[in-house]
Design a protein around this motif. Structure first.
Motif, PDB file in Angstrom:
ATOM      1  N   UNK A  74       0.843  -1.201   0.000  1.00 56.56           N
ATOM      2  CA  UNK A  74       0.000   0.000   0.000  1.00 56.56           C
ATOM      3  C   UNK A  74       0.880   1.254   0.000  1.00 56.56           C
ATOM      4  N   UNK A  75       1.660   1.459  -1.057  1.00 52.93           N
ATOM      5  CA  UNK A  75       2.544   2.642  -1.082  1.00 52.93           C
ATOM      6  C   UNK A  75       1.767   3.950  -1.081  1.00 52.93           C
ATOM      7  N   UNK A  76       0.507   3.923  -1.591  1.00 46.97           N
ATOM      8  CA  UNK A  76      -0.284   5.147  -1.614  1.00 46.97           C
ATOM      9  C   UNK A  76      -0.695   5.600  -0.222  1.00 46.97           C
ATOM     10  N   UNK A  77      -0.544   4.708   0.774  1.00 46.13           N
ATOM     11  CA  UNK A  77      -0.884   5.047   2.155  1.00 46.13           C
ATOM     12  C   UNK A  77       0.356   5.063   3.043  1.00 46.13           C
ATOM     13  N   UNK A  78       1.517   5.259   2.418  1.00 42.44           N
ATOM     14  CA  UNK A  78       2.756   5.247   3.198  1.00 42.44           C
ATOM     15  C   UNK A  78       2.693   6.291   4.310  1.00 42.44           C
ATOM     16  N   UNK A  79       2.977   5.870   5.510  1.00 38.80           N
ATOM     17  CA  UNK A  79       2.925   6.779   6.645  1.00 38.80           C
ATOM     18  C   UNK A  79       1.623   6.725   7.413  1.00 38.80           C
ATOM     19  N   UNK A  80       0.615   6.058   6.875  1.00 43.04           N
ATOM     20  CA  UNK A  80      -0.646   5.932   7.604  1.00 43.04           C
ATOM     21  C   UNK A  80      -0.431   5.077   8.853  1.00 43.04           C
ATOM     22  N   UNK A  81      -1.124   5.378   9.946  1.00 46.56           N
ATOM     23  CA  UNK A  81      -0.905   4.614  11.181  1.00 46.56           C
ATOM     24  C   UNK A  81      -1.403   3.181  11.053  1.00 46.56           C
ATOM     25  N   UNK A  82      -0.655   2.252  11.635  1.00 44.55           N
ATOM     26  CA  UNK A  82      -1.061   0.861  11.723  1.00 44.55           C
ATOM     27  C   UNK A  82      -1.009   0.472  13.201  1.00 44.55           C
ATOM     28  N   UNK A 140       2.405  18.525 -19.640  1.00 46.31           N
ATOM     29  CA  UNK A 140       3.722  17.936 -19.879  1.00 46.31           C
ATOM     30  C   UNK A 140       4.422  17.525 -18.587  1.00 46.31           C
ATOM     31  N   UNK A 141       3.834  17.842 -17.439  1.00 46.56           N
ATOM     32  CA  UNK A 141       4.465  17.455 -16.162  1.00 46.56           C
ATOM     33  C   UNK A 141       4.300  15.952 -15.974  1.00 46.56           C
ATOM     34  N   UNK A 142       5.375  15.186 -15.850  1.00 47.24           N
ATOM     35  CA  UNK A 142       5.263  13.723 -15.737  1.00 47.24           C
ATOM     36  C   UNK A 142       4.617  13.304 -14.418  1.00 47.24           C
ATOM     37  N   UNK A 143       4.037  12.114 -14.419  1.00 45.69           N
ATOM     38  CA  UNK A 143       3.392  11.591 -13.224  1.00 45.69           C
ATOM     39  C   UNK A 143       4.386  11.396 -12.083  1.00 45.69           C
ATOM     40  N   UNK A 144       5.613  10.968 -12.412  1.00 48.78           N
ATOM     41  CA  UNK A 144       6.572  10.735 -11.341  1.00 48.78           C
ATOM     42  C   UNK A 144       6.980  12.050 -10.670  1.00 48.78           C
ATOM     43  N   UNK A 145       6.974  13.158 -11.413  1.00 46.35           N
ATOM     44  CA  UNK A 145       7.289  14.443 -10.788  1.00 46.35           C
ATOM     45  C   UNK A 145       6.134  14.906  -9.909  1.00 46.35           C
ATOM     46  N   UNK A 146       4.901  14.594 -10.312  1.00 50.19           N
ATOM     47  CA  UNK A 146       3.749  14.908  -9.459  1.00 50.19           C
ATOM     48  C   UNK A 146       3.855  14.122  -8.150  1.00 50.19           C
ATOM     49  N   UNK A 147       4.226  12.833  -8.252  1.00 51.91           N
ATOM     50  CA  UNK A 147       4.393  12.028  -7.038  1.00 51.91           C
ATOM     51  C   UNK A 147       5.507  12.583  -6.160  1.00 51.91           C
ATOM     52  N   UNK A 148       6.573  13.083  -6.809  1.00 51.91           N
ATOM     53  CA  UNK A 148       7.668  13.700  -6.067  1.00 51.91           C
ATOM     54  C   UNK A 148       7.153  14.892  -5.254  1.00 51.91           C
ATOM     55  N   UNK A 149       6.306  15.720  -5.862  1.00 50.50           N
ATOM     56  CA  UNK A 149       5.767  16.878  -5.159  1.00 50.50           C
ATOM     57  C   UNK A 149       4.820  16.450  -4.035  1.00 50.50           C
ATOM     58  N   UNK A 151       4.792  13.599  -2.393  1.00 49.94           N
ATOM     59  CA  UNK A 151       5.575  13.011  -1.303  1.00 49.94           C
ATOM     60  C   UNK A 151       6.302  14.091  -0.517  1.00 49.94           C
ATOM     61  N   UNK A 152       6.737  15.139  -1.213  1.00 47.88           N
ATOM     62  CA  UNK A 152       7.387  16.247  -0.527  1.00 47.88           C
ATOM     63  C   UNK A 152       6.422  17.001   0.368  1.00 47.88           C
TER      64      UNK A 152
END
Length: 484
Positions: free
Chosen positions: A341-349, A428-437, A439-440
């Protein structure tokens, strides 16, 4: 306080249909087969000026053992004991049955007040059953049709003397906890504050037999919901309100969700649909896993659904008391959580035991924190200082030699945090750069685990247009120059 009305009767006499009419919404599942309702469902009922709490109960049957019907009967009897008045429903088309007579005797002994009503009374086929109802010795029966709304005036007249004993029963009907909160924010990061004392909406979801109802009962401190070893006991999404460790909550216990291919019966489809609505209605979704079979494909789908709906997510691993190798299992769960579940990284378990109550304090803390993060507001000034630092260290790529300018960022909503980024070439902004933002944002503004929405728009700073318009309006008033 207003009075409480419990609707009781044998299975399939129309109790849930009448409940839905009294609350004005289709809250309870309704189907032709008997025994659809199993738990107690409460709602705010209203007939004309009279307001009250109405309880939909499971059909009473002549059972006294520890079987599922026996446990359902015990819950219904508890509702009878606690209610101010019982509305005893029979089927006018079927007439009085031996079970009806047994239940009438039970109500005479245990209920403080009983109103007898013959449901499905539309048409001549119901006349004989309506006459038979006099045999029960509970006074004049009301002729009702919950499906068509017939007899509501008669029910109102029967309730008015009871309402007179409860002054608040005529108070103005206000606030549905489902009322939306203004979650817009302005350019300074402000916005409307949450109403004081408003309960946090929680949906407890998971596969069948994960222990959802047992967990809710442990939070309530009483056996309010039906539980047992059988899988799939819960059918409706049952809502209960509780003050848990000083924090008001409204908790939705949902039906277990199996894989779509396995859901064939109409009733189970209705139950799953009801649970999905609870997820969309909730603010925090507690995904409950079974420690013995965690992170199955259906668990991942449920967690992903909560994230896609933009809900704050807390993962709770139940039956932790049964695990012998706790340190090793904990490491395995954390590794699997981050990988699957990388989309929930940091969520409490949180590790809990619904049966023993262990870990509930940590679960409470995790839910309150997830809710606070979900409501995060960040000022526009802070966002753009952060954006300038990000683009200086990691500028966006230049596809086909075209440089992308990231000009301005602002937060437009909370619940979940939602941002708009203005760029020169947004497509033109790539998906991986959106994920970078994203995550930041999650890392630098302390928003672990919460869904974050980032939308790209074309154009410059939207507030620059205001300045241009002001300059243009001044130009209109300049003296014109004529040439001849």
């Amino acid at each position: 306080m207003s009075f409480t009305l419990a609707i009781v009767g044998r299975p399939n006499v129309g109790k849930s249909t009448l409940f839905n009419r009294l609350v004005g919404r289709k809250l309870a599942l309704v189907d032709d087969q008997p025994g659809v309702t199993r738990d107690l469902r409460e709602g705010e009922g209203r007939i004309g000026p009279v307001r009250f709490t109405v309880i939909d109960t499971a059909g009473l049957e002549e059972v006294t053992d520890a079987s599922l019907p026996g446990r359902m009967r015990a819950l219904t009897e508890r509702a009878v004991d606690s209610a101010d008045v019982c509305l005893f429903l029979i089927d006018a088309r079927v007439g009085v049955t031996p079970v009806d007579r047994t239940l009438a005797e039970l109500l005479r002994k245990r209920a403080p007040r009983v109103i007898l009503a013959a449901n499905k009374a539309e048409g001549r086929a119901a006349e004989a059953g309506l006459i038979e109802a006099w045999e029960l010795g509970l006074g004049e029966p009301l002729a009702l049709s919950a499906e068509h709304g017939i007899g509501m005036d008669d029910l109102l007249r029967a309730l008015e003397p009871i309402a007179a004993e409860f002054p608040d029963a005529a108070a103005i009907f206000e606030v549905d906890v489902g009322d939306e909160v203004d979650d817009n924010v302005d350019e300074e990061g402000g916005g409307a504050a949450l109403p004081a004392g408003r309960p946090i909406q929680i949906a407890v979801v998971g596969r069948p037999n994960a222990g959802k109802s047992t967990l809710v009962n442990a939070i309530l401190g009483e056996d309010r919901l039906l539980t047992g070893p059988e899988a799939g006991i819960t059918r409706d999404a049952i809502a209960v309100t509780v003050d848990w460790m000083g924090t008001p909550f409204r908790i939705f216990d949902t039906a277990g969700m199996r894989k779509k291919a396995k859901v064939q019966a109409k009733l189970e489809k209705l139950s799953v649909s009801d649970g999905l609505r609870a997820v969309k209605f909730a603010e925090v979704v507690v995904v409950l896993l079974d420690v013995q079979v965690p992170f199955e494909s259906q668990d991942l789908r449920i967690a992903d659904l909560a994230e896609r709906e933009g809900r704050a997510v807390v993962v709770a691993v139940n039956k932790w008391d049964l695990e012998e190798e706790k340190p090793q299992k904990l490491n395995e769960l954390r590794e699997a959580f981050g990988r699957l579940l990388p989309q929930l990284r940091g969520a409490p378990m949180v590790m809990v035991s619904a049966l023993t109550g262990k870990g509930l304090d940590r679960l409470h803390t995790a839910i309150v924190k997830a809710y606070a993060v979900w409501n995060t507001r960040i000022s526009t000034a802070r966002l753009n200082r952060w954006l300038a630092a990000q683009t200086a260290d990691h500028p966006p790529p230049a596809p086909a030699g075209r440089r992308i300018r990231l000009r301005y960022m602002t937060q437009v909503k909370t619940r979940p945090p939602t941002f708009v980024l203005f760029a020169s070439i947004p497509d033109a902004v790539p998906e991986d750069y959106k994920r970078f933002l994203v995550n930041g944002l999650r890392r630098d503004f302390d928003m672990p685990g919460t869904p974050i929405r980032l939308y790209l728009r074309s154009g410059d700073n939207p507030y620059a247009n205001r300045r241009k318009q002001n300059v243009t309006s001044l130009d209109k008033h300049k003296p014109r120059r004529f040439e001849g």
